[in-house]
Design an enzyme around this catalytic site. Structure first.
Site, PDB file in Angstrom:
ATOM      1  N   GLU A 150      -2.292 -35.252 -62.144  1.00  0.00           N
ATOM      2  CA  GLU A 150      -3.412 -34.457 -62.669  1.00  0.00           C
ATOM      3  C   GLU A 150      -2.969 -33.404 -63.690  1.00  0.00           C
ATOM      4  OE1 GLU A 150      -5.717 -32.989 -59.328  1.00  0.00           O
ATOM      5  OE2 GLU A 150      -6.767 -34.900 -59.219  1.00  0.00           O
ATOM      6  N   GLU A 308      -7.636 -41.769 -56.507  1.00  0.00           N
ATOM      7  CA  GLU A 308      -7.918 -40.931 -55.337  1.00  0.00           C
ATOM      8  C   GLU A 308      -9.415 -40.802 -55.145  1.00  0.00           C
ATOM      9  OE1 GLU A 308      -6.333 -36.957 -55.411  1.00  0.00           O
ATOM     10  OE2 GLU A 308      -4.421 -37.596 -56.259  1.00  0.00           O
TER      11      GLU A 308
END
Ligand code: GLA
Ligand code: ZN
Length: 695
Positions: A150, A308
């Site tokens: 991320e 995710e």
């Protein structure tokens, strides 16, 4: 290169067994087998274990995790682990710590907070990626590489200031060009030396937080610089991985509609896209689907990975509602419907301590397999097994495109005036939602994309017009397509300089209008807009439109501009240009979008069922799959539009048969070729995908 080849939709998630004693691993794998888990994302936060000191590497624990996965027949998405720094590194090389917007140099803590310009970070993260690649490139469990985690955030340290100046020199070559681009004669900002340029933050150009800048051109360039600086970190790691492993695909997990990074600048450098889906609370189902389609659009429609999602609840929000029974399954098939070839969770087993100990997990602290969440996860695992390879590599045959542009997003939201209330995502989402709920498959594309495959091109709030985009939109309309744009489009060039022409700038000829004035009002102010039978509420911004060839489709109902056009349609070549001059409410947007889709016969067969989402994927062998997703807590009663087999139940329905979806239910219809006449738009492989199978 594309997403890894697998025999079925990859299923699993982030797995951090280094956080618990090894005997628990036996239990983990026993439960994974029960739940149909075949893929584990490993090593995302293990840097302080794998390199406990600058000259000490220790891969013992990763060895055991990977060897165990291989022994159990599972595949690993292996992270380089460079997103969370070890404490020794931050202490020894303080310049790896970021300097924030207020100019404060941070000290050790948290994660995702390294300075992208720090030579120490670059050197040590690249070395770590190289070591991991060298050690595991030939490991039998290895499926894909997961660089960092991320990426995001900005740094304003001296190293970044210097790197920014270098980046500007490369971009502009001369200070004259930079002064011209940034309009520095405004407020006496003419730069005479590169070293005078400061990163725009609270100490310099910003006066009320990150979105309030005196110089939009400077701030936009800082966003672009940051995108490139973090991309540089990614590329350095990717290069050393590639030196060890020419084969396994490389990705990093994105965050969907994430404003800080222009993912379109990253896209060419990924082997496949992947992203983490945590939709805002109470977001309608079209919110995650917009993000899925944006992520699919990064690699020209190739399948992506859902890297995710939570199986049950997040932990980072003020309140963290549970996914109700059935919601996880629906979200998972929604991802697959939009192009996901993997469905992975954060996380496989809950952390014992620290800030994510209450984050949902497939296996909770008690290690049970008789929880509701585990049962639901296992049931999805069974169904993905059943689905097998049917959806792998399949593409979406969309004839509707939605242009998504980070530069326009940034420019719009850092602009002083006309209104701080207009939010780019909300505007884009309203149009996307209208098209999706009408049953159209939508490709969410960068502004540089080839428009040839599309009959409808929707470009909401396209504030910035760059390069030859206006000409390409005109060409699309010229050959028969419908192009739609909205208020606050066509305002500025790539440097955020207003066009010295009528609004909407380069879009004006296609739209056949001129905008001289605009009004913006408080959130609760409503202006009625009449479109035929429908009166829609309009808010926020009201552009006053003078038709220059266009005809009115909707008109304002009040104030001194009552009766003037709020929605226009302009014939252009064989096509049309539509302009919506204000923020219509959702029924108003739906009306406009449905009229346009109707023109191209793109309204789907279940468009009268507002809770039923449809999405099409066409497999590499030409098989068409229609996903039906019922977002309502009640059953949905449909009439089958084609003869088909539901791949989840193996039941066949004939065209015209009743077809019932359970509450929150999904059907994946494999369409019989003979039954496709009524809705060709929904099953025919798009011309753009033929011969370009991704597997
Ligand atoms: C992100 C991160 C994970 C975890 C989850 C929690 O997606 O990548 O490490 O923190 O959020 O929601
Ligand atoms: Zn920095």
């Amino acid at each position: 290169m594309t997403a890894p080849r697998t025999p079925k939709v990859s299923y699993g998630g982030d797995y951090n067994p280094e956080q618990w004693p090894e005997p628990v691993w036996d239990e983990d794998h026993r439960l994974f087998t029960r739940a149909g888990i075949d893929t584990l994302t490993v090593g995302v936060f293990s840097w302080s274990l794998t390199q406990p000191a600058e000259n000490t590497y220790d891969f013992a624990i990763l060895d055991r995790i990977l060897d165990r996965a291989a022994a159990e027949g599972r595949r690993v998405c292996l992270a380089t682990g460079t997103a969370a720094l070890p404490p020794w590194l931050a202490k020894k090389y303080p310049d790896v710590n970021r300097t924030d917007f207020e100019g404060r140099r941070h000290r050790y803590g948290q994660r995702h907070n390294f300075c992208p310009s720090s030579p120490a970070y670059r050197r040590l993260s690249t070395q770590m990626a190289g070591r991991i690649a060298e050690r595991y490139a030939r490991h039998p469990a290895l499926l894909a590489w997961h660089i960092n985690n991320e990426y995001g955030g900005l740094c304003y340290c001296e190293l970044c200031a210097d790197a920014f100046r270098e980046w500007l020199r490369e971009k502009y070559a001369t200070l004259d060009a930079l002064n011209d681009a940034w309009c520095t004669t405004f407020w006496s900002h003419r730069y005479t030396d590169w070293t005078e340029i400061e990163p725009p933050n609270a100490l310099t150009e910003h006066w009320r937080g990150p979105d309030h800048t005196a110089f939009q051109g400077t701030t936009l360039d800082y966003f672009r610089f940051t995108t490139d600086a973090l991309l540089g970190c990614f590329l350095a790691e990717k290069e050393v991985i590639r030196a060890q492993d020419p084969d396994a695909p490389v990705t990093t997990n994105f965050m969907g509609m994430f404003r800080p990074l222009d993912y379109h600048r990253w896209a060419p450098h990924l082997d496949f896209a992947s992203w983490d889906s945590y939709p805002p609370l109470d977001a309608p189902p079209t919110w995650p689907s917009l993000a899925h389609d944006l992520m699919r659009g990064l690699k020209d429609g190739a399948p992506f990975w859902l890297m995710e999602q939570t199986p049950s609840t997040t932990a980072c929000r003020e309140v963290n509602p549970l996914r109700r029974p059935g919601e996880l399954r629906l979200a998972t098939f929604q991802a697959v419907a939009h192009g996901a070839d993997a469905a992975l969770y954060f996380q496989m087993r809950a952390s014992r301590g620290a800030c994510e100990k209450y984050h949902g997990a497939v296996i909770g602290h008690a290690g049970r397999d008789d929880t509701r969440v585990f049962r639901e996860v296992a049931e999805i695992g069974r169904e993905l097994e059943l689905l097998g390879d049917a959806s792998l590599g399949a593409r979406t045959p969309a004839r509707t495109a939605l242009v998504f542009d980070w530069d326009s997003w940034w420019a719009l939201e850092i602009s002083d005036g006309p209104s701080r209330l207009v939010r780019y995502q909300d505007t884009v989402h309203a149009y996307y939602r209208a098209a999706r709920e009408a049953g159209a498959d939508v490709d969410v594309i960068p502004q540089t994309a080839d428009l040839a495959p599309y009959d409808v091109v929707i470009a909401p709030a396209l504030h910035m017009i760059k390069g030859d985009l206006a000409a390409r939109l005109e060409a699309a309309a010229g050959r028969g397509a419908t192009v739609l744009s909205t208020f606050l489009s066509g305002r500025v060039d790539e440097h955020d300089r207003a066009f010295l022409t009528d609004v909407p700038g380069p879009l004006a000829p296609l739209m056949g209008i001129r905008v001289d004035e605009w009004d913006s009002r408080a959130r609760d102010f409503v202006q009625p807009v009449r479109m035929g039978e429908l009166t829609s509420d309009a808010r926020l911004v009201f552009e006053i439109v003078l038709p220059r060839g266009a005809e009115p489709v909707g008109t304002y109902g009040a104030d001194f501009y009552a009766g003037t056009p709020a929605v226009t349609r302009n014939k252009y070549g064989k096509g049309e240009g539509w302009y919506v001059a204000t923020a219509l409410d959702q029924p108003g947007v739906n009306e406009v979008v449905r009229r346009i889709l109707t023109r191209h016969d793109l309204i789907g067969p279940y468009a009268d069922q507002p809770a039923v989402e449809t999405a099409t994927r066409v497999a590499p062998d030409g098989t068409a799959l229609l996903f039906l997703l019922n977002h309502a807590p009640e059953p949905a009663r449909l009439t089958a539009h084609a003869t088909a087999t539901d791949l989840l139940t193996d039941k066949r329905v004939e065209q015209g048969d009743p077809l019932t979806l359970d509450p929150l239910g999904t059907a994946i219809l494999r369409i019989q070729q003979s039954g496709i006449n009524r809705s060709a738009a929904h099953v025919r492989p798009a011309h753009r995908t033929s011969g370009r199978s991704s597997c």
